[in-house]
Design a protein around this motif. Structure first.
Motif, PDB file in Angstrom:
ATOM      1  N   SER A 104       3.938 -83.677   4.843  1.00 31.83           N
ATOM      2  CA  SER A 104       2.848 -83.433   3.897  1.00 31.83           C
ATOM      3  C   SER A 104       1.733 -84.466   3.989  1.00 31.83           C
ATOM      4  N   ASP A 105       1.919 -85.521   4.809  1.00 32.11           N
ATOM      5  CA  ASP A 105       0.830 -86.471   5.047  1.00 32.11           C
ATOM      6  C   ASP A 105      -0.198 -85.914   6.033  1.00 32.11           C
ATOM      7  N   ILE A 106       0.124 -84.799   6.678  1.00 34.54           N
ATOM      8  CA  ILE A 106      -0.856 -84.131   7.538  1.00 34.54           C
ATOM      9  C   ILE A 106      -1.752 -83.273   6.648  1.00 34.54           C
ATOM     10  N   GLU A 107      -3.024 -83.568   6.644  1.00 31.76           N
ATOM     11  CA  GLU A 107      -3.983 -82.848   5.806  1.00 31.76           C
ATOM     12  C   GLU A 107      -4.974 -82.108   6.700  1.00 31.76           C
ATOM     13  N   VAL A 108      -4.878 -80.797   6.702  1.00 34.72           N
ATOM     14  CA  VAL A 108      -5.823 -79.985   7.475  1.00 34.72           C
ATOM     15  C   VAL A 108      -7.149 -79.982   6.733  1.00 34.72           C
ATOM     16  N   VAL A 109      -8.200 -80.464   7.404  1.00 36.78           N
ATOM     17  CA  VAL A 109      -9.496 -80.605   6.723  1.00 36.78           C
ATOM     18  C   VAL A 109     -10.560 -79.641   7.252  1.00 36.78           C
ATOM     19  N   VAL A 110     -10.375 -79.113   8.464  1.00 36.30           N
ATOM     20  CA  VAL A 110     -11.362 -78.189   9.027  1.00 36.30           C
ATOM     21  C   VAL A 110     -10.714 -77.437  10.185  1.00 36.30           C
TER      22      VAL A 110
END
Length: 360
Positions: free
Chosen positions: A50-56
């Motif tokens: 959950s530390d992977i944050e898809v931003v674009v």
């Protein structure tokens, strides 16, 4: 939660991206990870999924461009297994350059329009967008055969200072020229071509090694793969690089490198994202007596890449933090079919564990 977020850009919002995005949401707690299984590492170098944050995201399909990633991953022709619902991510899908990432056969294949490209939309400035969104890592899951597009996004990452994870069979990490380009830009590069969490290549390698460890001379081997997703349309129509990565992944562990090995692909529409692999290995045992092994493996294709990419992205972030640049051999050897250097799988496993623990 780990130490901080890894800001991720998706290059190609297809089935593989769909599985990863759902998996990030699914594995939010260690309790779920322990109960459900399916991860090689919950905590990897201080980072949890959950530390992977898809931003674009970047895509060219007008059905996806302009939507939030959480919506775009559900657009046809995406057809993979549903893991869970994904909330709104505030991560827009922007139009990238078309280049060779949307071939004619995907736009009109057997009467179906898999892609619809709106020419009225102009591609964004990808390098500037990566800077604007403060992207740490880009994940390339473009259609097989996207030679120019893969290199375009690598160049953009070099300009923006992003790490690159290349999941497709375009030779970036395993090409000295592109690996050197990444090194000069000071960015880490992992690749090439996913070695599925449990797919035909990893099973084929394990069986071939078993044959040779038991003194059996392999005389011939083949692997036939078929599915009904867009990746397999590409593999049938322009799968030359995939043939190379699969062949080399198996041949590299054999004592006799000229052993006849033949990977093959077929598109079967009603299979959807279910992939079937038929593996055959023929050999000679004691006294030259023949032996043949035939195996059938059925998997849902895209979660196989999700189970690898969730670790590869985190390993790429570790490389950035450690100031590593160019092709990163240890995680590439374990997670990809065609890394810069091939090693036996048990050695790859130890190498990646040492890498994660900082014992490089």
């Amino acid at each position: 939660m780990g130490k901080k977020k890894i800001r991720l850009a998706l290059v190609g919002v297809g089935n593989c991206a769909c599985s990863l995005v759902q998996g990030i949401e699914f594995y939010k707690t260690p309790e779920i990870a322990e109960e459900a299984g399916g991860l090689m590492h919950y905590d990897l170098g201080g980072y949890v999924p959950s530390d992977i944050e898809v931003v674009v995201g970047f895509d060219v399909d007008s059905k996806k461009v302009g939507k939030d990633v959480s919506e775009a991953i559900l657009m046809w022709p995406n057809c993979t297994y549903k893991i869970c619902d994904v909330p709104h991510l505030n991560a827009p899908v922007l139009k990238g350059p078309v280049l060779d990432g949307a071939p004619d056969h995907l736009q009109h294949y057997y009467g179906k329009d898999y892609f619809t490209i709106d020419d009225s939309q102009k591609p964004v400035d990808v390098a500037q967008t990566l800077k604007d969104y403060k992207v740490d890592v880009i994940l390339i899951n473009l259609p097989t055969g996207s030679h120019d597009a893969a290199r375009f996004y690598l160049d953009a990452a070099c300009k923006a200072g992003c790490g690159v994870v290349n999941g497709i069979p375009e030779l970036l990490a395993s090409s000295p020229d592109t690996a050197e380009k990444a090194k000069k830009a000071g960015i880490p590069l992992l690749g090439d071509d996913w070695k599925s969490q449990l797919g035909a290549t990893i099973v084929h390698r394990a069986l071939a090694k078993l044959f040779e460890d038991r003194g059996i001379k392999i005389t011939k081997s083949y692997q036939l793969n078929y599915a009904g997703n867009t990746d397999f349309i590409n593999l049938v129509m322009r799968g030359e690089t995939k043939h190379v990565t699969k062949h080399d992944a198996i041949a590299s562990i054999l004592k006799e490198k000229d052993t006849p090995i033949a990977p093959g692909f077929a598109f079967v529409d009603n299979q959807g994202d279910q992939k079937t692999a038929i593996i055959s290995i023929e050999g000679q045992k004691f006294g030259g007596a023949p032996v043949r092994l035939n195996l059938k493996l059925d998997v849902i294709d895209s979660p196989n890449s999700g189970g690898i990419s969730v670790d590869a992205v985190r390993c790429c972030m570790l490389a950035k933090e450690r100031g590593l640049a160019g092709a990163i051999e240890e995680p590439s050897s374990y997670f990809f079919k065609h890394p810069p250097v091939q090693f036996p799988d048990e050695q790859c496993h130890q190498m990646v564990e040492d890498y994660i623990n900082g014992n490089k």
